[in-house]
Design an enzyme around this catalytic site. Sequence first.
Site, mmCIF file in Angstrom:
data_model
loop_
_atom_site.group_PDB
_atom_site.id
_atom_site.type_symbol
_atom_site.label_atom_id
_atom_site.label_comp_id
_atom_site.label_asym_id
_atom_site.label_seq_id
_atom_site.Cartn_x
_atom_site.Cartn_y
_atom_site.Cartn_z
ATOM 1 N N ALA A 16 0.743 -1.288 -0.174
ATOM 2 C CA ALA A 16 -0.148 0.003 0.039
ATOM 3 C C ALA A 16 0.894 1.413 0.099
ATOM 4 O O ALA A 16 1.709 1.442 0.778
ATOM 5 C CB ALA A 16 -0.818 0.084 1.123
ATOM 6 N N ALA A 48 -4.271 8.412 12.257
ATOM 7 C CA ALA A 48 -4.191 7.121 11.850
ATOM 8 C C ALA A 48 -3.038 6.783 10.948
ATOM 9 O O ALA A 48 -2.526 5.732 10.740
ATOM 10 C CB ALA A 48 -5.534 6.707 10.919
ATOM 11 N N LYS A 56 -0.345 -4.366 11.685
ATOM 12 C CA LYS A 56 -1.746 -3.737 11.996
ATOM 13 C C LYS A 56 -2.060 -3.618 13.592
ATOM 14 O O LYS A 56 -2.495 -2.636 14.101
ATOM 15 C CB LYS A 56 -2.786 -4.266 11.317
ATOM 16 C CG LYS A 56 -2.583 -3.961 9.768
ATOM 17 C CD LYS A 56 -2.100 -2.514 9.314
ATOM 18 C CE LYS A 56 -1.852 -2.413 7.770
ATOM 19 N NZ LYS A 56 -0.957 -1.328 7.700
ATOM 20 N N ASP A 190 7.244 3.154 1.227
ATOM 21 C CA ASP A 190 6.786 4.833 1.594
ATOM 22 C C ASP A 190 6.516 4.921 2.880
ATOM 23 O O ASP A 190 6.310 6.190 3.329
ATOM 24 C CB ASP A 190 5.470 4.790 0.807
ATOM 25 C CG ASP A 190 4.295 4.092 1.597
ATOM 26 O OD1 ASP A 190 3.270 4.651 2.089
ATOM 27 O OD2 ASP A 190 4.442 2.935 1.655
#
Length: 273
Positions: A16, A48, A56, A190
């Site tokens: 992602a 977030a 997670k 990223d």
Amino acid sequence: MTLPTSSIQAVIFDWAGTIVDFGSFAPTSIFVEAFKQGFDFTLSLEEARGPMGLGKWDHIQAVGRMPSVDKRWNAQFGRSMTTADIDAIYAAFMPLQKAKIADHAEPILNVIEVVNGLKAQGIKIGSCSGYPRQVMDVLIPVAADYGYKPDCIVATDDLPQGGRPAPFMALKNVIELSVTNVAACVKVDDSAPGIYEGHNAGMWTVALLLSGNEAGLTLAEYQAADEAALNVAREKARAKLMECRPHYLIDTISNLPEVMADIERRMLAGERP
């Protein structure tokens, strides 16, 4: 079989914000929804995004430890977030993420062309993610339908040692891909935890400024932005990502071929990560 034409043995990509889901909106928006659903607690998109790149469960824990979140949590519940609270939010997160992950599976600009170009040089394509395996099992076939098929995929809960910033997922790729030298690998991500993962594994590291979590742009915002707006987003992301000292900072995967050529040059000159 493609004969290698590069000294680089493998590139290990995040998912992602790196390969799919421009702006990394799938996990961030679902975190906001999971906090709301599980505890009727309002979390901002910016909060977030903060610990993005962690597994997670660890991400939820890190959000709960943010001073702004902890203060509001104490005001609402009279205590700081507990392990049971994290478990409850994670339990709410998982079905939401699995239901919506396919909507964010489209590859980012030029990803397929760049990845196929690497494969044509005999470079192996690895991948790892902060998503757990049950989410990856939904994402993988949809991404494959778009044409993205890495040679190895490691999810954050595949290994008992845990995920980023530790090197275990990256090193699992090394083993599965039969790579003989970690210094001949490139980690592309990223997020700061993903770049630290690459450093800890002894790899070259490439951080992405505009397609991922730190800039937080939608694809439409990116395509509509003028250079001044893009520079603001770049500097916002650069300020965060420079802390983890990546070897290279680029806008998106589209810029990766030039970086790969420079890494190749440096390796041939005897340099190591």
